[in-house]
Design a protein around this motif. Structure first.
Motif, mmCIF file in Angstrom:
data_model
loop_
_atom_site.group_PDB
_atom_site.id
_atom_site.type_symbol
_atom_site.label_atom_id
_atom_site.label_comp_id
_atom_site.label_asym_id
_atom_site.label_seq_id
_atom_site.Cartn_x
_atom_site.Cartn_y
_atom_site.Cartn_z
ATOM 1 N N GLU A 110 0.816 -1.209 0.000
ATOM 2 C CA GLU A 110 0.000 0.000 0.000
ATOM 3 C C GLU A 110 0.856 1.268 0.000
ATOM 4 O OE1 GLU A 110 -2.461 -0.375 3.409
ATOM 5 O OE2 GLU A 110 -3.479 -2.199 2.709
ATOM 6 N N GLN A 111 2.100 1.150 0.495
ATOM 7 C CA GLN A 111 3.014 2.293 0.561
ATOM 8 C C GLN A 111 4.433 1.806 0.250
ATOM 9 O OE1 GLN A 111 2.548 5.528 1.227
ATOM 10 N NE2 GLN A 111 0.528 5.702 2.139
ATOM 11 N N PRO A 112 4.678 1.269 -0.925
ATOM 12 C CA PRO A 112 5.960 0.603 -1.197
ATOM 13 C C PRO A 112 7.166 1.527 -1.169
ATOM 14 C CG PRO A 112 4.676 0.848 -3.216
ATOM 15 C CD PRO A 112 3.775 1.227 -2.084
ATOM 16 N N ALA A 113 6.952 2.820 -1.347
ATOM 17 C CA ALA A 113 8.081 3.748 -1.324
ATOM 18 C C ALA A 113 8.497 4.123 0.094
ATOM 19 C CB ALA A 113 7.737 5.017 -2.108
ATOM 20 N N ARG A 114 7.659 3.782 1.093
ATOM 21 C CA ARG A 114 7.920 4.230 2.467
ATOM 22 C C ARG A 114 8.335 3.120 3.411
ATOM 23 N NH1 ARG A 114 6.298 9.588 2.881
ATOM 24 N NH2 ARG A 114 7.970 9.539 4.439
ATOM 25 N N PHE A 115 8.159 1.850 3.000
ATOM 26 C CA PHE A 115 8.437 0.753 3.928
ATOM 27 C C PHE A 115 9.226 -0.364 3.246
ATOM 28 C CE2 PHE A 115 4.496 2.759 5.371
ATOM 29 C CZ PHE A 115 4.839 3.056 6.682
ATOM 30 N N TRP A 116 10.175 -0.928 3.992
ATOM 31 C CA TRP A 116 10.884 -2.133 3.583
ATOM 32 C C TRP A 116 10.581 -3.225 4.594
ATOM 33 C CZ3 TRP A 116 16.466 0.166 2.588
ATOM 34 C CH2 TRP A 116 16.430 0.959 1.440
ATOM 35 N N GLY A 117 10.475 -4.457 4.112
ATOM 36 C CA GLY A 117 10.146 -5.567 4.986
ATOM 37 C C GLY A 117 11.375 -6.340 5.449
ATOM 38 N N SER A 118 11.245 -6.938 6.626
ATOM 39 C CA SER A 118 12.291 -7.795 7.183
ATOM 40 C C SER A 118 11.641 -9.096 7.620
ATOM 41 C CB SER A 118 12.983 -7.112 8.369
ATOM 42 O OG SER A 118 14.145 -7.813 8.751
ATOM 43 N N ALA A 119 12.095 -10.204 7.078
ATOM 44 C CA ALA A 119 11.378 -11.473 7.218
ATOM 45 C C ALA A 119 11.471 -12.063 8.626
ATOM 46 C CB ALA A 119 11.919 -12.485 6.207
ATOM 47 N N GLN A 120 10.327 -12.519 9.126
ATOM 48 C CA GLN A 120 10.234 -13.375 10.305
ATOM 49 C C GLN A 120 10.478 -14.806 9.848
ATOM 50 O OE1 GLN A 120 9.442 -13.469 13.641
ATOM 51 N NE2 GLN A 120 8.855 -15.613 13.773
ATOM 52 N N LEU A 121 11.304 -15.576 10.590
ATOM 53 C CA LEU A 121 11.674 -16.919 10.147
ATOM 54 C C LEU A 121 11.560 -17.946 11.263
ATOM 55 C CD1 LEU A 121 14.874 -16.036 8.074
ATOM 56 C CD2 LEU A 121 12.547 -16.373 7.228
ATOM 57 N N PRO A 122 11.239 -19.206 10.915
ATOM 58 C CA PRO A 122 11.157 -20.290 11.905
ATOM 59 C C PRO A 122 12.536 -20.894 12.167
ATOM 60 C CG PRO A 122 10.515 -21.129 9.767
ATOM 61 C CD PRO A 122 10.829 -19.664 9.565
ATOM 62 N N MET A 123 13.349 -20.225 12.961
ATOM 63 C CA MET A 123 14.746 -20.621 13.131
ATOM 64 C C MET A 123 14.922 -21.898 13.954
ATOM 65 S SD MET A 123 16.379 -18.530 11.264
ATOM 66 C CE MET A 123 18.071 -18.836 11.751
ATOM 67 N N GLN A 124 13.823 -22.456 14.465
ATOM 68 C CA GLN A 124 13.928 -23.756 15.134
ATOM 69 C C GLN A 124 14.156 -24.879 14.127
ATOM 70 O OE1 GLN A 124 11.281 -21.632 14.752
ATOM 71 N NE2 GLN A 124 9.652 -22.391 16.093
ATOM 72 N N ASP A 125 13.947 -24.603 12.850
ATOM 73 C CA ASP A 125 14.233 -25.556 11.777
ATOM 74 C C ASP A 125 14.927 -24.773 10.662
ATOM 75 O OD1 ASP A 125 13.929 -27.053 9.269
ATOM 76 O OD2 ASP A 125 12.648 -28.414 10.409
ATOM 77 N N LEU A 126 16.223 -24.950 10.536
ATOM 78 C CA LEU A 126 17.004 -24.101 9.640
ATOM 79 C C LEU A 126 16.676 -24.327 8.172
ATOM 80 C CD1 LEU A 126 20.421 -24.291 11.508
ATOM 81 C CD2 LEU A 126 18.824 -22.372 11.459
ATOM 82 N N GLU A 127 16.255 -25.529 7.818
ATOM 83 C CA GLU A 127 15.863 -25.779 6.436
ATOM 84 C C GLU A 127 14.576 -25.032 6.103
ATOM 85 O OE1 GLU A 127 14.909 -29.554 3.445
ATOM 86 O OE2 GLU A 127 15.982 -29.887 5.330
ATOM 87 N N LEU A 128 13.607 -25.096 7.023
ATOM 88 C CA LEU A 128 12.369 -24.342 6.827
ATOM 89 C C LEU A 128 12.650 -22.844 6.802
ATOM 90 C CD1 LEU A 128 9.872 -26.264 9.158
ATOM 91 C CD2 LEU A 128 9.954 -26.316 6.653
ATOM 92 N N ALA A 129 13.581 -22.394 7.656
ATOM 93 C CA ALA A 129 13.918 -20.976 7.701
ATOM 94 C C ALA A 129 14.523 -20.511 6.380
ATOM 95 C CB ALA A 129 14.882 -20.703 8.851
ATOM 96 N N ALA A 130 15.414 -21.318 5.801
ATOM 97 C CA ALA A 130 16.037 -20.962 4.521
ATOM 98 C C ALA A 130 14.993 -20.903 3.413
ATOM 99 C CB ALA A 130 17.128 -21.965 4.185
ATOM 100 N N THR A 131 14.061 -21.850 3.440
ATOM 101 C CA THR A 131 13.009 -21.868 2.429
ATOM 102 C C THR A 131 12.128 -20.633 2.531
ATOM 103 O OG1 THR A 131 12.982 -24.286 2.366
ATOM 104 C CG2 THR A 131 11.009 -23.156 1.584
ATOM 105 N N GLU A 132 11.747 -20.268 3.758
ATOM 106 C CA GLU A 132 10.888 -19.100 3.943
ATOM 107 C C GLU A 132 11.629 -17.805 3.624
ATOM 108 O OE1 GLU A 132 7.745 -16.563 4.659
ATOM 109 O OE2 GLU A 132 7.834 -18.693 4.089
#
Length: 344
Positions: A110-132
């Protein structure tokens, strides 16, 4: 101007973790809010319902108006470390992370010029975290990932068994925005006889600084930065204790990193992999941070809308004997060109 240290959680994903005793809600007094994970609770008095609406909301609220008022062009939206939730079952963590990232990306659209995202990850499973992480960056346009340092009992992000995940971070060429969780979430302080650390909010308001310092030491002494020389890691709150104790770190290396444990680079060389935000609240601390870490490795961060959010950009602008070029770097250019390696 780019504020790299802001937090936002879309309220629509909260039901995924509520059955596991995780919630962030307004206090009964209507003047505070609190976070709960199991039997651990953290209250933030005086923040009021408006505070929680900024943390956990149905939309991005008044952020753009507040940014305009202070001349801030971009907020980097991080999940709160309070909800990293690495103790949950891996499948729950993966479901939560995917839903979280989808919702944050939807708000950013909705406001792509004003915000950058930072991913939340399931770090209890590193393979799942890499995929996400791969999906979040390639499909959703996330520009970084937000991670804790302690992933489980006796496992940290710098350990060799995280190498495959860290290689994915390198290949995607995104920075890690590191942020500890409270010590009371990482450690059972009550059963360990250390409940005294929870008095006066020490385990999180000050525990963050300890873990941030330990993280820098861990990445250096574990050899992680030698195995992954392309990593870029942002350390919040001015780098914890490190700027004041970098001499101690150099001596630590001389005394303990010898023989088979010797490291191929100096402390100063390793520190170039790190970026340090400006949540220090005092011009003397800010000056020390810049002097020790260098004007190229300090980035604007305020912890919006947290309890310690402050107009640190004013301190930067008014800091005596700091050149206009250095101010421009710290207020945004370092983040754009060095930490995120992007254009704005």
């Amino acid at each position: 101007m780019i504020n790299v240290h802001t937090h936002f959680q879309p309220e629509s994903v909260l039901p995924i973790v509520e059955p596991y005793g995780i919630e962030m809600t307004a206090g009964e007094d209507g003047k505070s809010w609190y976070f709960r994970s199991g039997d651990i609770e953290y209250y933030l008095p005086g923040t009021g319902p408006d505070g929680i609406s900024k943390f956990w909301g149905a939309d991005l609220g008044d952020q753009v108006a507040e940014m305009e008022a202070h001349g801030i062009d971009i907020h980097v939206l991080q999940p709160s470390p309070m909800i990293f939730s690495y103790h949950l079952p891996a499948d729950v963590g993966a479901t939560f992370s995917r839903a979280f990232n989808d919702e944050v990306a939807r708000h950013i659209a909705e406001q792509p010029a004003r915000f950058w995202g930072s991913a939340q990850l399931p770090m209890q499973d590193l393979e799942l975290a890499a995929t996400e992480l791969t999906r979040a960056v390639k499909d959703l346009g996330m520009k970084s990932c937000s991670l804790g340092y302690v992933l489980s009992e006796n496992r940290t992000l710098a350990d060799p068994d995280c190498d495959e995940f860290l290689s994915v971070v390198e290949d995607l060429d995104v920075p890690i925005l590191l942020h500890p969780v409270a010590l009371g979430q990482d450690i059972d302080l009550k059963s360990g006889g250390a409940e005294w650390l929870m008095k006066y909010e020490v385990d999180w308001a000050w525990g963050y600084l300890f873990v941030e310092t330990a993280a820098v030491i861990g990445f250096i002494f574990s050899g992680a930065l030698d195995r992954h020389p392309r990593l870029r890691i942002m350390i919040p709150h001015g780098g914890g204790m490190l700027p004041y104790q970098v001499g101690r770190l150099e001596n630590h290396m001389r005394v303990f990193a010898r023989g088979a444990s010797a490291l191929p680079k100096s402390v100063e060389e390793y520190l170039t992999a790190f970026y340090f935000d400006t949540v220090v609240h005092d011009p003397r601390g800010l000056r020390l941070l810049i002097d020790v870490m260098g004007e190229d490795n300090v980035v604007l961060g305020s912890n919006y809308p947290g309890w310690d959010n402050a107009p640190i950009w004013q301190l930067i602008r008014e800091l005596p004997d700091l050149s206009d070029t250095a101010k421009d770097k710290i207020l945004g250019l370092n983040s754009a060109t060095r930490l995120f390696k992007t254009t704005v």
